[in-house]
Design an enzyme around this catalytic site. Structure first.
Site, short mmCIF file in Angstrom:
data_model
loop_
_atom_site.label_atom_id
_atom_site.label_comp_id
_atom_site.label_asym_id
_atom_site.label_seq_id
_atom_site.Cartn_x
_atom_site.Cartn_y
_atom_site.Cartn_z
N CYS A 2 -3.82 -10.81 -31.80
CA CYS A 2 -4.46 -10.87 -30.49
C CYS A 2 -5.96 -10.89 -30.73
CB CYS A 2 -4.09 -9.66 -29.63
SG CYS A 2 -4.95 -9.61 -28.04
N GLU A 102 -3.69 -16.94 -26.39
CA GLU A 102 -3.24 -17.39 -27.70
C GLU A 102 -3.34 -18.92 -27.74
OE1 GLU A 102 -2.75 -15.89 -30.33
OE2 GLU A 102 -2.22 -13.82 -29.84
#
Length: 232
Positions: A2, A102
């Protein structure tokens, strides 16, 4: 991994959702990145937001590459690794967010950014650990890492990992210093796919300097150069 998230909520909304006070100004954030100073709730001060650096401080970042190990830690091994074990046992935190990003790789030179959030765009909290240290100037700094786990069905088409999202009913237990290792490990699982959605966003999100609402808007799939792709 992340590496970016958003916190597009007001100070009042944060205080009401987490029942904690923010003793400084806070403006909504749309494209949060490592090395930035960000609000967290710690096991030592669960009723008041602290502001810690994500991963490393800006001064440190000038001389070091921001490696994955400095911004994330794997939830399945965090309690075993010497570098993280003490923090996991004694220094846990909640990191408020309302979405994360993402990038889906479609070829050697093509990646498309996606945003992941709850159906209602509501606030939630990542599981994190934090650390305190003294810099070369003798100043005390605090940093945090986000724990990651296997991707759920919503995320797995884009990336094989996702940040650990602590369910609302477990947030207090995550910060509770009396929680056992076994209890904590049970929380470190992929979040329910049924409660999440994803959508493609503009490649503007690729640039950290673009911290405005435009990076969060739904767009047709585009690659990192702003070209439309055939893939959703």
């Amino acid at each position: 991994m992340c590496g970016r998230y958003s916190l597009n909520k007001s100070k009042i909304a944060l205080e009401e959702r987490f029942q904690a006070e923010i003793l400084t100004d806070f403006n909504p954030r749309y494209n949060i990145a490592p090395t930035q100073l960000l609000p967290v709730l710690t096991s030592e001060s669960p009723k008041g937001f602290s502001f810690f650096y994500w991963g490393i401080t800006p001064d440190f970042a000038k001389n070091k590459t921001v490696a994955q190990k400095l911004i994330n830690a794997r939830a399945d091994t965090v309690h075993q690794k010497v570098s993280f074990k003490s923090s996991f046992e004694k220094r846990r935190c909640l990191i408020p967010a309302d979405g994360f990003y993402e990038w889906k790789r479609l070829g050697k030179k093509t990646i498309t950014p996606y945003r992941f959030t709850m159906h209602d765009e509501s606030l939630f909290a990542f599981a994190g650990i934090w650390e305190e240290y003294e810099n070369e100037k003798g100043e005390t700094n605090h940093t945090f890492l986000i724990l990651t786990t296997d991707a759920n069905r919503v995320v797995q088409d884009v990336h094989d990992r996702m940040p650990v999202i602590i369910s609302r009913e477990n947030e207090k237990k995550w910060l509770d210093k009396y929680s056992t290792i076994e209890e904590l490990q049970k929380m470190l699982i992929p979040y329910s796919s049924e409660e999440m959605i994803s959508y493609t966003v503009s490649p503007l999100v690729n640039q950290v300097a673009n911290d405005n609402p435009s990076v969060m808007r739904k767009t047709s799939p585009m690659d990192q150069f702003g070209n439309y792709t055939l893939f959703g």
